[in-house]
Enzyme design. Sequence first.
Site, PDB file in Angstrom:
ATOM      1  N   GLU A   7       0.836  -1.219   0.000  1.00  0.00           N
ATOM      2  CA  GLU A   7       0.000   0.000   0.000  1.00  0.00           C
ATOM      3  C   GLU A   7       0.865   1.262   0.000  1.00  0.00           C
ATOM      4  O   GLU A   7       2.053   1.226   0.321  1.00  0.00           O
ATOM      5  CB  GLU A   7      -0.950   0.014   1.203  1.00  0.00           C
ATOM      6  N   VAL A  20      -5.455   0.506   2.997  1.00  0.00           N
ATOM      7  CA  VAL A  20      -5.685  -0.936   2.798  1.00  0.00           C
ATOM      8  C   VAL A  20      -6.918  -1.127   1.913  1.00  0.00           C
ATOM      9  O   VAL A  20      -6.892  -1.907   0.957  1.00  0.00           O
ATOM     10  CB  VAL A  20      -5.838  -1.656   4.158  1.00  0.00           C
ATOM     11  N   ASP A  41     -16.764   5.430  14.233  1.00  0.00           N
ATOM     12  CA  ASP A  41     -15.581   5.351  13.369  1.00  0.00           C
ATOM     13  C   ASP A  41     -15.124   3.902  13.181  1.00  0.00           C
ATOM     14  O   ASP A  41     -14.478   3.328  14.056  1.00  0.00           O
ATOM     15  CB  ASP A  41     -14.456   6.213  13.964  1.00  0.00           C
ATOM     16  N   ALA A  68     -13.053   1.701   6.584  1.00  0.00           N
ATOM     17  CA  ALA A  68     -13.523   1.069   5.335  1.00  0.00           C
ATOM     18  C   ALA A  68     -12.695  -0.178   4.994  1.00  0.00           C
ATOM     19  O   ALA A  68     -13.081  -0.955   4.117  1.00  0.00           O
ATOM     20  CB  ALA A  68     -13.445   2.072   4.188  1.00  0.00           C
ATOM     21  N   LYS A 103      -3.139  -1.738  15.813  1.00  0.00           N
ATOM     22  CA  LYS A 103      -2.665  -0.886  16.910  1.00  0.00           C
ATOM     23  C   LYS A 103      -3.747  -0.720  17.951  1.00  0.00           C
ATOM     24  O   LYS A 103      -4.931  -0.750  17.626  1.00  0.00           O
ATOM     25  CB  LYS A 103      -2.358   0.507  16.374  1.00  0.00           C
TER      26      LYS A 103
HETATM   27  N1  PSU Z   1      -2.653   1.539  10.818  1.00  0.00           N
HETATM   28  C1  PSU Z   1      -1.317   1.563  10.953  1.00  0.00           C
HETATM   29  N2  PSU Z   1      -0.562   2.126   9.977  1.00  0.00           N
HETATM   30  C2  PSU Z   1      -1.139   2.678   8.855  1.00  0.00           C
HETATM   31  C3  PSU Z   1      -2.564   2.647   8.726  1.00  0.00           C
HETATM   32  C4  PSU Z   1      -3.276   2.062   9.713  1.00  0.00           C
HETATM   33  O1  PSU Z   1      -0.807   1.052  11.939  1.00  0.00           O
HETATM   34  O2  PSU Z   1      -0.421   3.209   7.992  1.00  0.00           O
HETATM   35  C5  PSU Z   1      -3.208   3.213   7.489  1.00  0.00           C
HETATM   36  C6  PSU Z   1      -3.541   2.097   6.467  1.00  0.00           C
HETATM   37  O3  PSU Z   1      -3.407   2.614   5.170  1.00  0.00           O
HETATM   38  C7  PSU Z   1      -5.021   1.831   6.754  1.00  0.00           C
HETATM   39  C8  PSU Z   1      -5.492   3.226   7.073  1.00  0.00           C
HETATM   40  O4  PSU Z   1      -5.725   1.255   5.672  1.00  0.00           O
HETATM   41  O5  PSU Z   1      -4.454   3.812   7.833  1.00  0.00           O
HETATM   42  C9  PSU Z   1      -6.800   3.206   7.831  1.00  0.00           C
HETATM   43  O6  PSU Z   1      -7.277   4.512   7.953  1.00  0.00           O
HETATM   44  P1  PSU Z   1      -8.716   4.774   8.605  1.00  0.00           P
HETATM   45  O7  PSU Z   1      -8.561   4.428  10.049  1.00  0.00           O
HETATM   46  O8  PSU Z   1      -8.967   6.228   8.351  1.00  0.00           O
HETATM   47  O9  PSU Z   1      -9.693   3.878   7.900  1.00  0.00           O
HETATM   48 MN    MN Z   2     -12.221   6.178  10.120  1.00  0.00          MN
END
Ligand code: PSU
Ligand code: MN
Length: 304
Positions: free
Chosen positions: A26, A107, A139, A142, A160
């Site tokens: 990614e 992702v 929250d 996706a 995490k």
């Molecule tokens: N968690 C991590 N490192 C990252 C991400 C998540 O430990 O870089 C990134 C990935 O690209 C994941 C995105 O798909 O954040 C998720 O973002 P959101 O929580 O806004 O869906």
């Molecule tokens: Mn989100």
Amino acid sequence: MMSDFLHILPEVQEALKSGQAVVALESTIVAHGMPYPQNLETAQRLESIVRAGGAVPATVAVVDGKLQVGCTIEDLTALATSPDVLKVSRRDLPLALARKKLGATTVSGTLIGCELAGIRVFATGGIGGVHRGVERTWDISADIPELAKSSVAVVSAGAKSILDLPKTLEALETAGVTVVGYATDEFPAFFTPTSGIVAPHRVDSAQEMAAAMDAKWSLGLKGGFLIANPIPVEFSADPLLVQHAIDLGLKEAASKGVTGKDLTPFLLRYVNEATEGKSLAANRALVEHNVSVGTAVAVAYASR
Ligand code: PSU
Ligand code: MN
């Protein structure tokens, strides 16, 4: 036409046509997950780990109005250094394409590229999931619904603790995503190999993993796998230090009103700065480990 909006680099296309193993990577991790220059070094290092393992790397991004499967060094450099790279998940893709913006795929965005190109294995650091405080914020990343509909095995170091891990596992179960601990009974917590939470299944080798992928998809079951691969203990960060930084980061985000797609990048940056780079070193080590496991799985699946 689809080809107006999808560009698969020739090397990747040829590998897919000849049945050679391909591993997707990614680009959000490059643009929003790590600071420069470690992000660019990591992006290149990951591609060379895939090659050393006998597969072809395909970093996915949005470039020049196309969802691009495979990145050149120029693309990686632009993603690592441009100040205004969009963070692109499924909902963001249409406007990023139509406006020809440089976009880093999360992702979920990367899974769309995998599905369209026919790539079965994708390695990253951590996935998005159900955030702590979801009952107030709603929250949920996706990444979860995308994992439900993409027939791709994603290698990550778990998630995490900016996320609510038990709720994330519940959401993955509801979505029908097959979650396996790789050579572990536990679902790992990104910076640390253990979380105290039992993984739904355990797999101990790339061959066993490839057999499970073959079974799911041969039966016509759409949807993905989450291969939860623990960080090697020698790189593990101090869990108390990281947890403390995450708790402070969550408070800071709340007081600054950081929400939605900005929350995850904000917390990643906050934790990295608060731990003086200790979390960044662990982050790099675990992504490299995930990419080598992903490469082994892709090679095993291609030679089944
Ligand atoms: N968690 C991590 N490192 C990252 C991400 C998540 O430990 O870089 C990134 C990935 O690209 C994941 C995105 O798909 O954040 C998720 O973002 P959101 O929580 O806004 O869906
Ligand atoms: Mn989100």
